[in-house]
Design an enzyme around this catalytic site. Sequence first.
Site, mmCIF file in Angstrom:
data_model
loop_
_atom_site.group_PDB
_atom_site.id
_atom_site.type_symbol
_atom_site.label_atom_id
_atom_site.label_comp_id
_atom_site.label_asym_id
_atom_site.label_seq_id
_atom_site.Cartn_x
_atom_site.Cartn_y
_atom_site.Cartn_z
ATOM 1 N N GLU A 185 0.993 -1.270 0.085
ATOM 2 C CA GLU A 185 -0.069 0.048 0.190
ATOM 3 C C GLU A 185 0.722 1.371 -0.085
ATOM 4 O OE1 GLU A 185 -2.537 -0.967 3.434
ATOM 5 O OE2 GLU A 185 -3.976 -1.428 2.055
ATOM 6 N N GLN A 307 4.831 -4.131 2.438
ATOM 7 C CA GLN A 307 4.276 -5.501 2.936
ATOM 8 C C GLN A 307 4.647 -6.445 1.745
ATOM 9 O OE1 GLN A 307 0.139 -3.811 3.330
ATOM 10 N NE2 GLN A 307 -0.368 -6.051 3.001
#
Length: 490
Positions: A185, A307
Amino acid sequence: NTDTQKILRLHIFHLMQTASMNIIDRDVSIPSRGIHGEAYRGHIMWDELFILPFLTLHFPVLTREVLMYRYRRLGKARRAAKKSGYRGAMYPWQSGSDGREESQDIHLNPMSGRWVPDNTHLQRHVNAAIVYSVWQYYLASDDREFLHFFGAEMVLEVARFWCSLATYNPDRDKYEIHNVVGPDEYHTGYPDSDQPGLNNNAYTNVMASWVLQRAGEVLNVLHQERREELMRDLSIEEDEIDQWHEIAHKLYVPFLDNRVISQFEGYGELEELDWGEYRRKHGEMMRLDRILEAESDDVLRYKAGKQADVLMLFYLFSGRELSEQFRSMGYEFSIDDIPRNISYYQHRTSHGSTLSSLVFSWVLSRADRPKSWETFRKALLSDVEDVQGGTTSEGIHLGAMAGTVDMMQRCYIGLEIRKDVLWFNPALPETLEGLELRIRFRGQWLQLSVDHSELSLRLMENSGGCIKVGVRDKTFDMVPGEEQSISLIV
Ligand code: IFM
């Protein structure tokens, strides 16, 4: 490992508070932060991808319920696709009661006090996650009724969406997917671009191809009458199916050197971050995006991820499945390429999501078991130690909680369902003496215990028939009441 076991039980406890038999017929799903706090306002995101595998192998009826939450919002997803100029169904990144997109447009950086634009809603990959869960549930439960009446329709409509999102690039003779955001993100666009989104996020493109291939398969699995009925009701013509096939086999995947998958097109041109310098200055850097924004810099400029993104592929598919998937798309990618990919992204990820350590520990489980265990422990402590410094009070992280339990259940045992075979390929970390658990597979309970030298299986007495089991490379049938012990010493 009493401490590990205690925390795993705590995770199961929290999971069962959110997803218990009480959700049946309530039209609810599983919010990413459980029902424990206000973070994400109770929204449902893609975290079921990490949660459902545990439920499916114990309480498949709950997985069905969660998938029914999605089915009941198929109409809304169809309308969302149409409104954006696409066909099929486009599920929202953050979903609430009525299935509309609930994602925020801006968010506050508490470090700078500034509100910054938030384009995370472009994570169209949630649609692939839903299909992946439908398919895994079908394989594990053999619930043909669900597939017949509900699951197949979702798979077909999502396939149709991917098909309409893809555009043909004649220079490459490949299809491309533009303006999306992958699981990482931090990267919601290109530096200095006024358009949000990225082109050819590798994870998204591979998943889109996988979905399109499952759509073809689903039609073959269905009973002839239902197949015709669905094709008529959804106005699917044979040439549309040919088009799914064509796109599935020609979706573009960007690569860096040496068969390292590029997170998205253009990733290679981003700058390297001086991780050492930043660690010295800031210590923990889980929210590197906020640190940089507060310094009037922008994480979009760097090869720095929040991530696991590319590595999600190694989390969801075994090496063999992935090689086949890549081959079907016209790329050579072998199991031997995986460690290089892990190492590349390991040095460029800040683990700003609790899901990240979970995925890293999973993908490291074959190549580097000690490191996998160390990373697993980090994921395990996410909430008990509130590793993100204050987020647990806003709700527990259910993906990481369920995912750590699933590490024991599937990852270290090498449990995989391929077609109608339940496969095991145990590789326990040194620190883990053994595991005992009971799982539900196609309506029957299988008791299993495993240590470093032996795998023992017992199919519980019941009225069901035989099941197909595979251990490493051998397959055999088991009938109810049968026990099998297989040596793991090679
Ligand atoms: O769905 C996740 C996302 O991948 C990372 N941020 C938190 C979300 C909710 O858990």
